[in-house]
Write a protein that holds these residues in place. Sequence first.
Motif, short mmCIF file in Angstrom:
data_model
loop_
_atom_site.label_atom_id
_atom_site.label_comp_id
_atom_site.label_asym_id
_atom_site.label_seq_id
_atom_site.Cartn_x
_atom_site.Cartn_y
_atom_site.Cartn_z
N PRO A 202 0.84 -1.20 0.00
CA PRO A 202 0.00 0.00 0.00
C PRO A 202 0.87 1.25 0.00
O PRO A 202 2.04 1.20 0.38
N PRO A 225 -4.85 1.10 -1.13
CA PRO A 225 -4.47 -0.26 -0.75
C PRO A 225 -3.52 -0.85 -1.79
O PRO A 225 -3.44 -0.38 -2.93
N TYR A 245 -6.83 -6.30 -5.98
CA TYR A 245 -6.50 -5.96 -4.60
C TYR A 245 -6.28 -7.21 -3.74
O TYR A 245 -6.66 -8.32 -4.12
N ASP A 249 -6.02 -5.78 3.53
CA ASP A 249 -5.44 -4.44 3.52
C ASP A 249 -6.39 -3.48 4.24
O ASP A 249 -7.58 -3.43 3.92
N ASN A 252 -8.69 -1.24 1.96
CA ASN A 252 -9.65 -1.74 0.97
C ASN A 252 -11.02 -1.10 1.17
O ASN A 252 -11.79 -0.97 0.20
#
Length: 290
Positions: A202, A225, A245, A249, A252
């Motif tokens: 990130p 992210p 993704y 995280d 998110n």
Amino acid sequence: MSTDTNPTSQATLEARAADSGANATAAFRKKPRALDVPTERVDAIATDALQALHEVIRKHRLTYEEYDALKSWLIQVGEDGEWPLFLDVWLEHVVEDVNTDHREGNKGSIEGPYYVPGSPEQGSHGTIPMRDDEPGEAMTFQGQVRTTDGSALPHAKVELWQANADGFYSQYAPGLPDWNLRGSFTTDDEGRFEIHSIVPAPYQIPTDGACGKLIAAAGWHAWRPAHLHLKVSAPDHELLTAQLYFPGDPHNQDDIATAVKPELMLDPKPAADGQGKVVDYDFVIDPVRA
């Protein structure tokens, strides 16, 4: 693209929003733009946009001091070269939604300001260009490209680009090889690809320029992210642009670019040899409509 994951990184120390913004603006100016928009459409869009701003001014009773601050900030956005960043972070996700809502295949996402065409071709099974000592956990990203009827698409193009472990993109931060973590891959006869890379980190969008001033003034955060950028294309099919993704995280749920969709979430597994992660993700792209 600043980040505090490694504050001693040379790129972290030297990268500046103005430099990144200038590069993004220069790259955008190279894009072909031969568009003849009818006067009626320009009138309709511009009128509605201005009327929406008029309503904001009335609703919040904008003062002249605030109006002057806005003018000063808009001037700085241009001076910093951050219009591509501003537009891609806060507006592009809506443009992407309305331009792809007819598709039956995979969901897409924003391109963002840091795409560079012409990345090195690596075949169907290859390693993305990276430094010998590239930091980060090893990752194998593999899958298949198909059309909407389920047929495999051999020789489809899969372009991948991503930030490094410090959250920086090559060609937009100093000290990185031009094509670092940027590569083009061509699917095999069964539409399959296998790409060896690293798990991205990130990062924060640049905060030392005009966009950073807006973020600070509004009390927002600047984090995106961890994600992979991809463009998937094949003859007679619509181009798919996506970001993928990683679960877990913390950003998110509150991505500054509002670009995360459930369909774009990956499911990394430990590699069989215990070295890094393996990610399987297939792409289904739509034929061009007649």
